[in-house]
Design an enzyme around this catalytic site. Structure first.
Site, PDB file in Angstrom:
ATOM      1  CB  ALA A 136      10.217   1.961   5.173  1.00  0.00           C
ATOM      2  CG  HIS A 137       8.060   3.772  -0.031  1.00  0.00           C
ATOM      3  ND1 HIS A 137       9.193   2.578  -0.438  1.00  0.00           N
ATOM      4  CD2 HIS A 137       7.249   3.224  -1.174  1.00  0.00           C
ATOM      5  CE1 HIS A 137       8.932   1.961  -1.358  1.00  0.00           C
ATOM      6  NE2 HIS A 137       7.969   2.198  -1.954  1.00  0.00           N
ATOM      7  CB  SER A 138       2.636   2.984   2.144  1.00  0.00           C
ATOM      8  OG  SER A 138       1.614   2.249   1.971  1.00  0.00           O
TER       9      SER A 138
END
Length: 151
Positions: free
Chosen positions: A65-67
């Site tokens: 998960a990342h942005s």
């Protein structure tokens, strides 16, 4: 330690998640508690999957998960959550997910070292199996950072 890619405090093992959003929330909460991000970053990670689909499910059973780098990131960091019961993220090839990493970076280049060391660690099926079965976060911390105690 200065060369760690993950801190022991950013590891939580064998937790329950209601769905993929909750799984990302758990990984994001670790980043927030560790002083890496604000709560807004966790919402940005969830929004990225809602918008782009389950691209974060990068290998069988593993989500990263990342942005994008954003003002909600104070310092680059990594978190790890393992799930008691695997969760579907909507990835045909790689669901269900048992291991959820959270990654945040202050800029596009700042996370390359973490990613390359993490990929090197996850390249071993033995290491993945170890993370899935492990119940001691200290053991996971030492393994991922390749730290040998007492040496």
């Amino acid at each position: 330690m200065a060369n760690d890619i993950i801190s022991e405090a950013n590891i939580e093992l064998k937790v329950r998640a209601n769905d993929w959003r909750h799984a990302i929330q758990l990984a994001g909460d670790l980043l927030t508690r560790g002083g890496h991000t604000t709560d807004e970053y966790t919402q940005e990670m969830i929004l990225a999957v809602e918008t782009l689909g389950p691209y974060i499910v990068v290998a069988p059973g593993i989500a990263l998960a990342h942005s994008r780098p954003a003002p909600s990131v104070m310092k680059t960091g990594l978190s790890l959550t393992t799930l008691v019961e695997p969760i579907n993220f909507g990835s045909e090839e790689n669901d269900p997910v048992e291991i959820v990493f959270g990654l945040c970076a202050t800029d596009s280049n700042n996370h390359i070292q973490i990613i390359s060391r993490l990929v090197e660690f996850l390249d071993s099926e033995e290491n993945i199996a170890f993370i899935k079965r492990c119940t001691d976060r200290r053991d996971v911390y030492l393994a991922i950072n390749r730290v040998e105690e007492g040496v």
